[in-house]
Scaffold this active site. Structure first.
Site, PDB file in Angstrom:
ATOM      1  N   HIS A  85       7.983  -3.081 -14.929  1.00 44.34           N
ATOM      2  CA  HIS A  85       6.533  -3.048 -14.717  1.00 44.34           C
ATOM      3  C   HIS A  85       5.850  -4.333 -15.178  1.00 44.34           C
ATOM      4  O   HIS A  85       4.925  -4.814 -14.527  1.00 44.34           O
ATOM      5  CB  HIS A  85       5.936  -1.845 -15.449  1.00 44.34           C
ATOM      6  N   ILE A 109      -3.557  -7.088 -13.092  1.00 44.59           N
ATOM      7  CA  ILE A 109      -2.223  -6.674 -13.508  1.00 44.59           C
ATOM      8  C   ILE A 109      -2.269  -5.195 -13.864  1.00 44.59           C
ATOM      9  O   ILE A 109      -3.136  -4.771 -14.643  1.00 44.59           O
ATOM     10  CB  ILE A 109      -1.736  -7.492 -14.715  1.00 44.59           C
ATOM     11  N   SER A 110      -1.364  -4.384 -13.307  1.00 42.68           N
ATOM     12  CA  SER A 110      -1.252  -2.963 -13.617  1.00 42.68           C
ATOM     13  C   SER A 110      -2.568  -2.237 -13.315  1.00 42.68           C
ATOM     14  O   SER A 110      -2.958  -2.139 -12.161  1.00 42.68           O
ATOM     15  CB  SER A 110      -0.801  -2.770 -15.060  1.00 42.68           C
ATOM     16  N   SER A 111      -3.280  -1.741 -14.331  1.00 42.57           N
ATOM     17  CA  SER A 111      -4.574  -1.117 -14.078  1.00 42.57           C
ATOM     18  C   SER A 111      -5.503  -2.081 -13.348  1.00 42.57           C
ATOM     19  O   SER A 111      -6.271  -1.682 -12.463  1.00 42.57           O
ATOM     20  CB  SER A 111      -5.210  -0.685 -15.396  1.00 42.57           C
TER      21      SER A 111
END
Length: 430
Positions: free
Chosen positions: A297, A156-158
């Site tokens: 996001h 997730i994300s990073s």
């Protein structure tokens, strides 16, 4: 003074031998899993191997772990941790249901973000976080005799950005990945030591599919083997890693996997979601992309991991394994006249296992429409077509071939079809 009479040695030896035998049989052998983690609980593993960036490794092993289990690497977001990823997603519960092992890498640097930007991170064996994660996988494979053909990454994300990086650096390790709110491999690259790339996060870095694909291929120069499949997720209102990155990821991975950028299938599995599949129409297409309308996001929600699991093929309802890239070849010949043509296609299984219940996808040149066919059922009649086997030719043995064909109208372009994929795997053509 009195003395205790000595016991004869011959009477002591049998007891000693019995005691020694009991100890030997009770003790674990050198090959036993003396370092294996306890089951059904999150456990930190130390001393797992080369770890240049001082990552922590957390492991979850279900009570019912299977023999030669699959492995899922679940990578956390910025400010997160391995335990936070364990508590905030359902991967451990899915492991309980299906018997696989989950690795939760954890960053120790102050930002709690994974390194997806340094030159070291963007090269196979270059150092930094990917090397540490690869060591975690190696430790798990060795300790649990894990199935090296069923290793997957998700994040997730990073962690989504790291999923892209891992699949680029180690295409020979991973079978597939699922990235939730990420960016393409190499998009976040920096050379000044910064962890953040504002141009990439703002969605202003664009490349051609070939350029994106070349960035991935440069991570492991000369590699010609199987490339992992990729599933990407993104919200249209993402204000951290802007939505254009979603389209750039699609461009990158369709190029890497050698499939058309034109979707083979488009649907809406949930209201507000648009799912496109590239290279095939099934649950295990080479590339699958899910766009969430009006979502920001933080798009990850409970239940999405189950959809990634289906894409990986780790749920019991998933389709049978598909042939690996390079395991099929299609030869096409055409015979044209004024406004029509016939095409003959020979599908050859160049792999080592039989292919059953096959579907051959290909793209017709603009202006061509199939009017009838033989050896398969063809749908639709133009554009990206899927030919589904007949009852009598549904199995292709290793090194065997099946011939099919069709008649089509054309508007001046009588070229043969292209972009062949068999059960979602790109085939060489001639």
């Amino acid at each position: 003074m009195s003395t205790t009479p000595r016991r004869p040695l011959r009477s002591v030896l049998p007891a000693l031998l019995l005691l020694l035998a009991a100890v030997l049989f009770a003790a674990p052998t050198a090959s036993a899993r003396t370092e294996a983690a306890p089951t059904a609980t999150l456990t930190e593993i130390t001393g797992f191997g080369t770890n240049p960036s001082n990552l922590q490794m957390y492991l979850y092993v279900p009570d019912n772990v299977t023999a030669h289990p699959a492995v899922v690497v679940a990578v956390h977001y910025c400010t997160g941790s391995g335990p936070a990823m364990y508590n905030g997603t359902e991967w451990a519960q899915l492991a309980d249901a299906y018997g696989f092992v989950v690795i939760y890498p954890s960053v120790t640097r102050s930002s709690k973000c994974f390194d997806v930007s340094s030159p070291q991170a963007l090269k196979r064996g270059g150092g930094s976080d990917p090397v540490g994660i690869k060591s975690m996988i190696d430790w798990t494979v060795s300790t649990y005799s894990a199935d090296t053909s069923r290793i997957y990454a998700t994040g997730i994300s990073s962690g989504a950005m790291m999923t892209n990086v891992l699949l680029g650096d180690y295409p020979d390790v991973f079978a597939a990945g699922a990235a939730f709110s990420g960016v393409p491999f190499g998009c976040f690259a920096t050379t000044d030591g910064s962890e953040w790339n504002s141009a990439c996060s703002g969605g202003t870095i664009t490349h051609t599919p070939q350029e994106w694909g070349d960035l991935v291929r440069a991570a492991y120069p000369g590699y010609t083997g199987t490339r992992p499949r990729m599933q990407v997720w993104h919200g249209t209102e993402d204000d951290v890693l802007r939505y254009p990155n979603f389209g750039e990821e699609i461009k990158q991975w369709t190029n890497v996997l050698g499939v058309s950028q034109t979707p083979a299938a488009t649907d809406s599995p949930v209201s507000g979601w648009t799912r496109t599949r590239y290279g095939a129409t099934g649950d295990r297409a080479p590339v699958e992309a899910i766009s969430l309308q009006g979502v920001g996001h933080n798009l990850y929600a409970w239940g999405m991991a189950s959809r990634a699991l289906t894409f990986f093929g780790l749920d019991t309802s998933g389709p049978a394994p598909q042939p690996q890239p390079g395991a099929c070849k299609v030869t096409a010949t055409t015979n044209a006249w004024n406004t029509g043509l016939t095409a003959s296609l020979t599908i050859t299984n160049t792999g080592t296992t039989a292919i059953s219940s096959w579907q051959l996808a290909f793209t017709l040149p603009t202006g061509q429409t199939i009017t009838n066919g033989w050896g398969a059922t063809y749908t639709p009649s133009s554009g990206t077509v899927t030919a589904t086997n007949a009852t009598y030719n549904g199995t292709i043995a290793p090194n065997a071939s099946v011939s099919i064909g069709y008649q089509a109208n054309h508007a001046g372009n009588s070229a043969g079809p292209g972009g062949f994929t068999l059960n979602g795997t790109a085939c060489s053509g001639s």
